[in-house]
Design an enzyme around this catalytic site. Sequence first.
Site, short mmCIF file in Angstrom:
data_model
loop_
_atom_site.label_atom_id
_atom_site.label_comp_id
_atom_site.label_asym_id
_atom_site.label_seq_id
_atom_site.Cartn_x
_atom_site.Cartn_y
_atom_site.Cartn_z
N THR A 1 0.82 -1.21 0.00
CA THR A 1 0.00 0.00 0.00
C THR A 1 0.85 1.26 0.00
O THR A 1 0.45 2.28 -0.57
CB THR A 1 -0.94 0.00 1.22
OG1 THR A 1 -1.77 -1.15 1.17
CG2 THR A 1 -1.82 1.24 1.25
N TYR B 1 -7.98 0.26 -4.28
CA TYR B 1 -6.75 0.76 -4.88
C TYR B 1 -5.91 -0.43 -5.32
O TYR B 1 -6.19 -1.59 -4.99
CB TYR B 1 -5.97 1.62 -3.88
CG TYR B 1 -5.48 0.85 -2.68
CD1 TYR B 1 -4.20 0.28 -2.64
CD2 TYR B 1 -6.31 0.66 -1.57
CE1 TYR B 1 -3.77 -0.45 -1.54
CE2 TYR B 1 -5.88 -0.06 -0.47
CZ TYR B 1 -4.61 -0.60 -0.46
OH TYR B 1 -4.19 -1.33 0.62
N THR C 1 1.27 -4.40 4.37
CA THR C 1 0.99 -4.68 5.78
C THR C 1 0.44 -6.07 6.04
O THR C 1 0.56 -6.58 7.16
CB THR C 1 0.00 -3.64 6.34
OG1 THR C 1 -1.22 -3.68 5.58
CG2 THR C 1 0.58 -2.24 6.30
N ASP C 2 -0.14 -6.73 5.02
CA ASP C 2 -0.82 -8.00 5.28
C ASP C 2 0.13 -9.09 5.77
O ASP C 2 -0.26 -9.91 6.62
CB ASP C 2 -1.55 -8.48 4.01
CG ASP C 2 -2.84 -7.73 3.77
OD1 ASP C 2 -3.27 -6.97 4.66
OD2 ASP C 2 -3.43 -7.90 2.69
N LYS D 1 -0.54 -7.29 12.71
CA LYS D 1 -1.64 -6.47 12.21
C LYS D 1 -2.90 -6.88 12.95
O LYS D 1 -3.33 -8.03 12.88
CB LYS D 1 -1.80 -6.65 10.71
CG LYS D 1 -2.79 -5.68 10.07
CD LYS D 1 -2.77 -5.81 8.55
CE LYS D 1 -3.72 -4.79 7.91
NZ LYS D 1 -3.69 -4.88 6.43
N GLU E 1 1.33 -26.44 29.41
CA GLU E 1 0.41 -27.13 30.32
C GLU E 1 1.00 -28.48 30.71
O GLU E 1 1.87 -29.02 30.01
CB GLU E 1 -0.94 -27.34 29.63
CG GLU E 1 -1.65 -26.05 29.24
CD GLU E 1 -2.96 -26.30 28.50
OE1 GLU E 1 -3.16 -27.46 28.03
OE2 GLU E 1 -3.74 -25.35 28.37
#
Length: 326
Positions: A14, A27, A93-94, A166, A282
């Site tokens: 982007t 876009y 960003t993904d 993200k 655990e």
Amino acid sequence: MSGQSILVLATGGTIAGQAGSATRRDYRPGQIDIADFLAEFGALGVETELEGRQVANIDSANIGPAIWGELHAACVSAMVDPKCKGVIVTHGTDTAEETAFLLDQTLPTEKPVVLVGAMRPADAVGSDGLRNFANAVRVAASDESAGRGVLLVMGDNVLSARDARKARTGGTNAFRGYPRGPVALATPSTLDWLSPPWRPAEKARFPFPDAFPMVPILHAFAGMDEGSVTRAISGGARGIVLAGFGEGNAPDCVRDALSEAVRAGVPVVRATRVDEGLVDTEPDDVESGFIAARALGPARARILLQLLVASGVTERAEAQAAFDRR
């Protein structure tokens, strides 16, 4: 910083995207060449020498091992180049958290490596790309940025690659850090660290893999059965990450199938589909052979498990130690 420059490795996303309108929602990412981007940035008057290199110009959904290899090789060369002060990677960003974390684990820490992106394309109202990039330049140019591993700059926050993810689909505050929030606050003219370096003069924790082992993420859901596990194994999985309920939980039949996978030599990491929180070891994990993801979400847990498997580390205690460390 006389005589030194910052290497900018551009991959698209982007921050290099355009909509063709200041108000359109949709876009196309990866439309602006790094030379044009740096020319626009240079007009802001920031006095830092930058060297741009176009590695790719794509949506980060399409980034994977081939581009990771190019980025890693370029960063390794920069580490031994006395003329290079640090590295900035412009990135969508993904998948920024995967790229940042992979580089964080496979590079030494003597020079800063900074990922930066944007949530709004370059021609949108309120575009955040140039400011984020200016902040990243401030970070990459600082002597104090070394010894902290790979960093991710979004908004005026600096996040550790170990913590960053993200967390929102939109808005310029889309990234969060857990368990640490921002490790520094940056603007184009200031940089304030909130803690001392935590990885000073550290070598790469893992070699960069010749090939990335197949490690699927299984997302837990109500009514899930063991079929997801058996299909992953039959498909050639060499490790499995469970994005489980709550603190890494799953139906009993799924846990039983995952235990069988471990006995067959396929390591299993329990992570969580919840937005944030620790997945602790655990009592049953030792018997079942499961690895607790601790603070790593499924995407970063997958990268770490791939690095462990590629390095021949499948024994539970040694793998758990890698998930436990900062």
